[in-house]
Design an enzyme around this catalytic site. Structure first.
Site, PDB file in Angstrom:
ATOM      1  N   GLN A 154      64.198  29.527  33.627  1.00 12.72           N
ATOM      2  CA  GLN A 154      63.863  29.823  32.226  1.00 12.72           C
ATOM      3  C   GLN A 154      62.895  30.996  32.151  1.00 12.72           C
ATOM      4  OE1 GLN A 154      62.692  26.083  30.468  1.00 12.72           O
ATOM      5  NE2 GLN A 154      64.740  25.232  30.676  1.00 12.72           N
ATOM      6  N   LYS A 157      75.420  22.768  30.679  1.00 12.99           N
ATOM      7  CA  LYS A 157      74.444  23.055  29.617  1.00 12.99           C
ATOM      8  C   LYS A 157      73.874  24.469  29.772  1.00 12.99           C
ATOM      9  CE  LYS A 157      70.486  20.467  29.361  1.00 12.99           C
ATOM     10  NZ  LYS A 157      69.273  21.278  29.243  1.00 12.99           N
ATOM     11  N   ASP A 178      66.922  18.959  38.069  1.00 16.50           N
ATOM     12  CA  ASP A 178      67.314  18.034  37.004  1.00 16.50           C
ATOM     13  C   ASP A 178      67.943  16.755  37.550  1.00 16.50           C
ATOM     14  OD1 ASP A 178      66.401  19.796  35.118  1.00 16.50           O
ATOM     15  OD2 ASP A 178      68.363  20.695  34.739  1.00 16.50           O
ATOM     16  N   ARG A 193      58.538  13.415  34.241  1.00 20.42           N
ATOM     17  CA  ARG A 193      59.603  12.610  34.880  1.00 20.42           C
ATOM     18  C   ARG A 193      59.115  11.848  36.109  1.00 20.42           C
ATOM     19  NH1 ARG A 193      64.793  16.675  33.901  1.00 20.42           N
ATOM     20  NH2 ARG A 193      65.150  15.983  31.758  1.00 20.42           N
ATOM     21  N   GLY A 225      64.121  23.136  25.871  1.00 19.00           N
ATOM     22  CA  GLY A 225      63.250  24.085  26.565  1.00 19.00           C
ATOM     23  C   GLY A 225      63.986  25.364  26.912  1.00 19.00           C
ATOM     24  N   ARG A 271      67.767  12.447  30.669  1.00 17.49           N
ATOM     25  CA  ARG A 271      68.048  12.152  32.079  1.00 17.49           C
ATOM     26  C   ARG A 271      67.369  10.861  32.548  1.00 17.49           C
ATOM     27  NH1 ARG A 271      70.968  16.670  32.829  1.00 17.49           N
ATOM     28  NH2 ARG A 271      70.031  18.659  32.276  1.00 17.49           N
ATOM     29  N   ARG A 304      73.832  30.143  27.547  1.00 15.15           N
ATOM     30  CA  ARG A 304      73.885  31.584  27.813  1.00 15.15           C
ATOM     31  C   ARG A 304      75.129  32.220  27.215  1.00 15.15           C
ATOM     32  NH1 ARG A 304      70.693  28.923  31.269  1.00 15.15           N
ATOM     33  NH2 ARG A 304      69.123  30.003  32.500  1.00 15.15           N
ATOM     34  N   ARG A 340      55.260  21.164  25.564  1.00 18.87           N
ATOM     35  CA  ARG A 340      55.642  21.792  26.834  1.00 18.87           C
ATOM     36  C   ARG A 340      55.070  23.214  26.952  1.00 18.87           C
ATOM     37  NH1 ARG A 340      61.832  20.771  28.007  1.00 18.87           N
ATOM     38  NH2 ARG A 340      61.165  21.532  30.059  1.00 18.87           N
ATOM     39  N   SER A 392      61.436  29.203  38.319  1.00 18.71           N
ATOM     40  CA  SER A 392      61.990  28.694  37.064  1.00 18.71           C
ATOM     41  C   SER A 392      63.007  29.673  36.512  1.00 18.71           C
ATOM     42  CB  SER A 392      60.865  28.508  36.043  1.00 18.71           C
ATOM     43  OG  SER A 392      61.383  28.508  34.733  1.00 18.71           O
TER      44      SER A 392
HETATM   45  C1  S3P Z   1      67.376  25.514  33.012  1.00 19.48           C
HETATM   46  C2  S3P Z   1      66.395  25.669  33.950  1.00 19.48           C
HETATM   47  C3  S3P Z   1      65.597  24.555  34.502  1.00 19.48           C
HETATM   48  C4  S3P Z   1      66.232  23.202  34.169  1.00 19.48           C
HETATM   49  C5  S3P Z   1      66.708  23.116  32.754  1.00 19.48           C
HETATM   50  C6  S3P Z   1      67.743  24.191  32.477  1.00 19.48           C
HETATM   51  C7  S3P Z   1      68.112  26.703  32.543  1.00 19.48           C
HETATM   52  O1  S3P Z   1      64.301  24.596  33.950  1.00 19.48           O
HETATM   53  O2  S3P Z   1      65.318  22.161  34.442  1.00 19.48           O
HETATM   54  O3  S3P Z   1      67.287  21.849  32.489  1.00 19.48           O
HETATM   55  O4  S3P Z   1      69.204  26.553  31.945  1.00 19.48           O
HETATM   56  O5  S3P Z   1      67.622  27.819  32.761  1.00 19.48           O
HETATM   57  P1  S3P Z   1      63.122  25.490  34.589  1.00 19.48           P
HETATM   58  O6  S3P Z   1      63.496  26.899  34.481  1.00 19.48           O
HETATM   59  O7  S3P Z   1      61.895  25.177  33.773  1.00 19.48           O
HETATM   60  O8  S3P Z   1      62.990  25.014  36.007  1.00 19.48           O
END
Ligand code: S3P
Length: 430
Positions: free
Chosen positions: A170, A21, A316, A347, A94, A390, A26, A122, A168
């Site tokens: 993200q 994913k 995850d 979770r 997210g 999940r 990306r 969120r 993180s």
């Molecule tokens: C992800 C980063 C993670 C992960 C999410 C996918 C990504 O989140 O939990 O399922 O692809 O960058 P966080 O960056 O909030 O930890």
């Protein structure tokens, strides 16, 4: 939709899980911002990645093969996106939201990001704050923390050096992607290593990236060039089937072509600590990402402690590791995982409630949970999914060893990351 799972004995067979994913998201993002064609093989057709595809289509990018795992993205270049005429709806995703806020901040146009009820609750300030110091302009509830969020793009951003308070990917990726629109070098440091797919793929597409321990630097205004991207199988999806095989008696399965990026393979380490019976076969590299086939057999699992810097490497996979822990000898302690509270659902709360419903002795901690092992799963119950893919899949796997059937309410959310989950599970348990 309700999913019904019941004990059928050991799992047997050889399968492939859908594409990763994080890498799928990306590939479309960088493919769109690059010049020329990006061919993607093994793209995940889950709803989250399709939200990313739709967003770029809404901004004028031509994408062929949508809905299949082979796509061609006709890149428009760093400054070629067009103003979307309507809201950008990121659904449940997210990753799409946080990474896109970084990209949108650097555009010359106005945009409004929104999503489903879960996404609207969120926290987004973790990205809008650093992006604002880069000159990004955001408006939304709770000081641009909650969607819908309006982005007034400037076309140019400042390069910054940012110490992220959370590990993180993200957050790191949002700042790095915004850094593409900066004049100089943008740097992000994180408290522990999070997944590094953005930095790997930016480099692969031609950006100037420097990684030094927990710090990553990117140079602004790179020329990104379209590439061929082969997406490996998602280890986060494979984890459900690994645990399914480990906890059912008489199982032996092979999961082919699983991505084992060292910033994602914490589940391998955790299952090793738990004495899981598995082997990595045929280890190789594709597109700079390590890959292997994983052979998994029924296992006599042992309880363990999962904490510290390992947490971001398996964040995850914690729900399914909690199911594994319920069948391990001794207690398992999961801590330092407060990030779980701001995922698609809380979770920690969800797993404690649903494992308790299944008769497992589990104690909630603010930053995780403690699970007593070797528990008989009670069947004849209906579990809730909390609209979290999940959680739904974790409950379905627990159903494989229940006394009586387990039903999972709201199981359609599995389509977010693993559309053929039930089909693959059925194919292994004939
Ligand atoms: C992800 C980063 C993670 C992960 C999410 C996918 C990504 O989140 O939990 O399922 O692809 O960058 P966080 O960056 O909030 O930890």
């Amino acid at each position: 939709m309700r999913l019904r799972v019941e004990a059928k004995g050991g799992l047997q067979g050889r399968i492939k899980v859908p594409g990763d994913k994080s890498i799928s998201h990306r590939s479309v993002m960088l493919g769109s911002l690059a010049e020329g064609k990006t061919e993607i093989e093994g793209f995940l057709t889950g709803e989250d990645c399709l939200s990313t595809v739709k967003a770029f289509q809404d901004m004028g990018v031509k994408i062929e093969g949508v809905g299949t795992d082979q796509m061609v993205v006709h890149g428009v270049g760093l400054r070629g996106l067009k103003e979307p005429k309507d809201l950008l709806d990121f659904g449940n995703s997210g990753t799409t939201t946080r990474l896109m806020l970084g990209i949108l901040a650097g555009q010359k146009f106005y945009s409004v990001a929104t999503g489903d009820d879960s996404l609207k609750s969120r926290p987004m300030a973790r990205v809008t704050k650093p992006l604002s110091t880069m000159g990004g302009e955001f408006y939304g509830r709770d000081n641009a923390n909650l969607l819908p969020i309006t982005v007034v793009g400037k076309g140019e951003l400042n390069s910054i050096s940012y110490d992220s308070p959370v590990a993180s990917a993200q957050v790191k990726s949002a700042v790095l992607l915004a850094g593409l629109y900066g004049e100089g070098v943008t740097e992000v440091r994180e408290p522990a290593k999070s997944r590094d797919h953005t930095e790997r793929m930016l480099e692969y597409f031609g950006a100037n990236i420097e990684v030094d321990g927990l710090a990553v630097k990117v140079e602004g205004n790179p020329k990104l060039t379209g590439k061929k991207v082969v997406v490996p199988g998602d280890i986060s999806s494979a984890a459900f089937l690994m645990v399914a095989a480990m906890i059912t008696e008489g199982s032996e399965i092979i999961i082919e072509n699983v991505g084992l990026n060292p910033t994602r393979d914490g589940v391998i380490e955790a299952l090793r600590k738990m004495k899981g019976n598995f082997e990595l076969l045929n280890q190789r590299d594709v597109n700079g990402e390590p890959i292997a086939d994983i052979k998994v057999k029924s296992s006599q699992l042992k309880g363990t402690v999962i904490d510290g810097d390992l947490i971001p490497l398996l964040i995850d996979e914690i729900p399914i590791l909690a199911v594994a822990a319920s069948q391990a000898e001794g207690k398992t302690i999961i801590k330092d995982a407060e990030e779980l509270r701001v995922k698609e659902t809380d979770r920690i709360d969800a797993m404690v409630k649903e494992l308790t419903r299944l008769g497992v002795e589990v104690k909630e901690r603010e930053d995780g949970m403690e699970i007593v092992g070797k528990q008989q799963i009670t069947g004849g119950v209906t579990c809730q999914s909390y609209h979290d893919h999940r959680i739904a899949m974790s409950m379905a796997v627990a159903g494989l060893i229940a006394e009586g059937a387990v039903e999972v309410e709201g199981a359609e959310c599995i389509n977010i990351s693993f559309p053929n989950f039930k089909e693959l599970l059925d194919s292994l348990s004939k």
